[in-house]
Enzyme design. Structure first.
Site, short mmCIF file in Angstrom:
data_model
loop_
_atom_site.label_atom_id
_atom_site.label_comp_id
_atom_site.label_asym_id
_atom_site.label_seq_id
_atom_site.Cartn_x
_atom_site.Cartn_y
_atom_site.Cartn_z
CD1 TRP A 369 68.63 22.61 43.12
CD2 TRP A 369 67.53 24.41 43.86
NE1 TRP A 369 67.71 22.20 44.07
CE2 TRP A 369 67.03 23.27 44.52
CE3 TRP A 369 66.98 25.65 44.15
CZ2 TRP A 369 66.01 23.35 45.48
CZ3 TRP A 369 65.98 25.73 45.10
CH2 TRP A 369 65.50 24.60 45.75
CD GLU A 479 54.30 32.47 54.42
OE1 GLU A 479 54.28 31.26 54.72
OE2 GLU A 479 55.01 32.93 53.50
CD GLU A 482 61.87 35.25 51.69
OE1 GLU A 482 62.25 36.42 51.74
OE2 GLU A 482 62.54 34.32 51.24
#
Length: 846
Positions: A369, A479, A482
């Site tokens: 973005w 994990e 993040e």
């Protein structure tokens, strides 16, 4: 006559006032001076949905380019984490100045490869009103840090010649990851706090638009055509974006489509450059010329390389550029003839995101973005995550490029790894940490990659990573998404595989003690990952499935966790994702393990969508907030996660592993193609069909087509790697699970389900564990045993999947929280698993 002090002050005031009016009212031509009103508007990055990208296959040229909306966007130099330019495009007006166009905003951009085996791109932009067309071939000089655009401008209006048009070249540098356009405007001559400078310089009888930061990187922009001259002034200018840049000059304020300003310099801000190209006296309907953007460690160095490229035989340079890429592709594995154009594009793209200085591989050439992200986000996806790097490098191994993979391994252990064996969440190319979270799979995966390449030479450093992994897992601070801490099936799968790979390397290095330690720990985690992360009392389906993450090794207590990206608090049993498939992908479990088969229905029912004329795709997890908002606005810290094509590839590879039949992967491959851009780039996310996922409304606004790229990132390097992996799996009829892990845990053998029941009384704090004569049953190691459930106390039970037609011996042990162990007395229990079906073993603790 001598002037009085008052007269001098009055004249000075009038001069300043006139200069102010010259900026305010745009006279026919501003004085050649430095642009006022630094630093300009806040700088932003280019769109992340790229149309093209590339670099030379040669290591001599350390410049990397991207393109979106038909124009050149971020250019990286000298390393893949250093943006130096945000965009470079043309502005077009008619000579009478009655209309004006911006190249990037036209609707029709036709992008293609000049040669299917080279990253030499052709971009054709056609004016919405069909008055003009611009064709560009874009590549880099194989010998220098320069980006070349070979341009043809054509008139589409009958009877018109190029002299009936004005063509301007507009650039927006962003030296060293920053445009520095923040802060209050300084229109009073005071310096701003911006970092970028831009000015007009001449060298080698050529005029350049040069951008720089003090004592740092510089860029130099020039063209083969001369710049227009008006009243003796060369019509080039440097300004601040939104204040006095070239676009504002032509189309802002009075919108007179006239170049009124030609500032010699713009200092300390978000700078932009413009040059008016001179078509000369030709009466032709088209004109061809070249544009070169060069880089160096000084202004003179940047100008020198740009000039050297521009005065070279560009046709010969392009041919060399193409042939180097053709040669690279000829060395790749054609996967038994299954390799297609998109396969080779994926491989070239992955090779392009490997830094030529040290072998680092970044996640993506851009910022998700980007058009709504300013330069406070200096990392974007052009950073190194060791997990992502493992995925890319593994794909290149599958494609036959072990040279690049070995460079990546060298980078991981010699540059990115810290002295204690830990890998940071991510880093810049030189190893400088960007985000410093600890993700245990990012320590495990470099070990697996080193094992794939048999890098015994790195054993002392690999041992550091393995020790860190064994002593700090299976818990992870974050994990693979993040966001969450705890016990994650995907992370634990990587940790187990990493330890087994480390043990094999340890044995090869003669370090048998380390190997034994790693295998015991791997077996312990492998034999209890279901106990820790597989709920039997869940909210979905029949209540039996792997959850995304658990806080405390109890998947049934439903601890309420705070999930990120604005999704709020939820019980851990309520949130699922596809991470459990990594247990099969990494060889830790058979794809037919009963826990995996039990999870598939819930996973599909909640997270899968079948898109018409495209195929199957999956969300990351329910209540995912990482994606565009429901009104279509870009992710701004909250949003709605969309469908990720990487899961289509992961599922295809899983289905091949489960069936042993490569052809079952073809429908998933076709879906990946359908989710790709026209040239073959696979995005991070695609738009979904509007739906509500366990109460989480995820709407795709009107105007967006399900299955097409969102604005997050395209291409996602991970996704391109999975395209290669899927084709390789189709070719081989099996997954890419590490063989040493698969062999230890029988991932490729047919399975049967065995339920073990034992009647046993215990003291408070004691639990019952199953041990046996196989790694799947702990190799008689109590610390690696499988914990049984006491839900029907004093009857304890557990169900496991074991290879068919195999004889096993086993016993039960009692263990307390301090590791004190009481063995079952008597002879070992013995049985043979059937060739099909399932069995139950009933025992009493002796």
């Amino acid at each position: 006559m001598q002037k009085s002090k008052f007269s001098i002050l009055l004249i000075s005031f009038v001069f300043v006032f006139v200069n102010f009016l010259s900026v305010l009212f745009q006279p026919s031509l501003a004085l050649a001076d430095n642009a006022p009103c630094a630093p300009g508007v806040a700088s932003i990055w280019a769109p992340a949905a790229k149309d093209f990208l590339g670099t030379s296959a040669s290591e001599k040229s350390n410049v990397y380019f991207t393109g979106a909306e038909g124009i050149l966007t971020e250019v990286f130099y000298p390393t893949l984490d250093r943006v130096q330019n945000v965009d470079l495009q043309f502005l077009v007006t008619d000579a009478a100045k009655t209309w004006g166009d911006e190249e990037r905003t036209q609707k029709q951009h036709d992008i293609s490869l000049v040669n299917k085996r080279s990253l030499d791109w052709q971009s054709i932009t056609t004016d919405d009103d069909r008055r003009w067309k611009i064709t560009k071939k874009i590549f880099t000089d194989p010998n220098r840090p320069t980006v070349i655009q070979r341009v043809t401008f054509e008139t589409l209006e009958p009877g018109k010649t190029v002299k009936d048009y004005n063509l301007y070249l507009l650039g927006n540098p962003a030296i060293n990851n920053t445009g520095s356009g923040n802060g209050a405007l300084q229109c009073n001559g005071q310096p701003s706090n911006g970092a970028d400078n831009s000015r007009t310089l001449s060298a080698n009888n050529r005029t350049f638009l040069v951008a720089s930061e003090p004592n740092s990187t510089s860029s130099a922009l020039t063209a083969s055509l001369p710049w227009k001259t008006v009243d003796g002034n060369v019509m080039v200018s440097n300004g601040f974006v939104g204040q006095n840049d070239g676009f504002t000059d032509l189309f802002g304020g009075s919108n007179d489509k006239t170049m009124n300003w030609h500032y010699d310099g713009a200092y300390q801000g978000n700078v932009a450059q413009i040059g008016w190209l001179d078509f000369g006296n030709t009466n032709a309907a088209s004109i061809s010329f070249d544009v070169v953007l060069g880089f160096g460690n000084s202004e003179s160095a940047a100008m020198d390389v740009a000039n050297a490229t521009l005065t070279s035989d560009l046709a010969a340079l392009e041919n060399t550029y193409i042939q180097e890429w053709v040669g690279y592709n000829q060395g790749l594995n054609n996967q038994g003839g299954l390799a297609d154009d998109q396969y080779y594009l994926a491989a070239m793209t992955l090779q392009s995101i490997q830094d030529k200085s040290n072998g680092a591989m970044i996640a993506g050439l851009g910022t998700p973005w980007g058009e709504t992200n300013n330069d406070s986000n200096q990392g974007g996806y052009h950073l190194v995550w060791s997990r992502d790097l493992f995925k890319f490098a593994s794909s290149l191994i599958a494609a036959g490029d072990t040279t690049s993979a070995n460079k990546a391994v060298d980078y991981l252990f010699n540059v990115q790894m810290q002295s204690n064996g830990r890998f940071p969440q991510n880093s810049f190319v030189d190893g400088t940490i960007y985000w410093n979270g600890t993700q245990m799979d990012e320590t495990a995966m470099p070990i697996i990659l080193a094992w794939k390449l048999n890098r015994t030479d790195l054993w002392p450093k690999i041992k550091l990573a393995a020790e860190f992994l064994a002593k700090n897992g299976a818990y992870t601070q974050q994990e693979r998404w993040e966001e969450m801490s705890g016990y994650s099936p995907s992370t634990i799968a990587a940790e187990i595989a990493g330890l087994v790979a480390a043990a094999d390397l340890a044995n090869k290095a003669g370090d048998t003690g380390a190997a034994s330690f790693y295998l015991k720990k791997a077996d312990e985690w492998r034999n209890n990952v279901a106990n820790w992360t597989f709920t039997t009392t869940g909210f979905h389906g029949n209540g039996k499935y792997y959850i995304r993450i658990t806080e405390n090794q109890d998947p049934n207590d439903d601890v309420e966790l705070e999930f990120k990206n604005g999704t709020g608090k939820h019980g851990e049993r309520y949130i699922i994702d596809g991470g459990f498939l990594e247990l099969a992908r990494l060889g830790v479990m058979s794809p037919n393990d009963w826990t995996i088969l039990e999870t598939i229905p819930e996973y599909d029912a909640i997270l899968k969508q079948t898109l018409k004329d495209k195929g199957e795709a999956w969300f990351r997890y329910n209540y995912d907030g990482y994606g565009e908002n429901n009104d279509g606005q870009n992710f701004n810290g909250t949003g709605r996660g969309r469908l990720w094509p990487i899961f289509t590839a992961e599922r295809g590879i899983y289905e091949i592993a489960k069936s042993g039949n490569g052809s079952v992967g073809k429908s998933y491959l076709n879906a990946l193609k359908a989710f790709s851009s026209e040239v073959g780039f696979i995005p991070e996310q695609v738009w979904n069909q509007s739906t509500t996922i366990t109460g989480w409304e995820t709407t795709t606004p009107a105007g967006y087509t399900p299955g097409t790229a969102t604005r997050s990132m395209r291409p996602l390097s991970w996704a391109l790697g999975e395209y290669i992996n899927l084709i390789a799996a189709i070719n081989k009829g099996k997954s890419d699970a590490p063989a040493v892990v698969c062999q230890r845990y029988a991932c490729d053998q047919r399975q049967t389900d065995v339920t073990f029941n034992v009647n046993a009384t215990t003291k408070p704090g004691e639990n019952i564990y199953l041990v046996g004569n196989n790694a799947l049953l702990s190799n008689w190691e109590p610390s690696s045993g499988i914990k049984l459930s006491p839900t029907a106390y004093p009857n304890w039970n557990v169900k496991v999947s074991l290879p068919v037609s195999t004889t096993f011996e086993y016993k039960f042990v009692k263990r307390d929280g301090n590791g004190n162990t009481i063995w079952e007395q008597g002879q070992n229990h013995s049985f043979q698993t059937p060739g099909s079906g399932s069995i139950t073993r009933n025992d009493t603790f002796q």
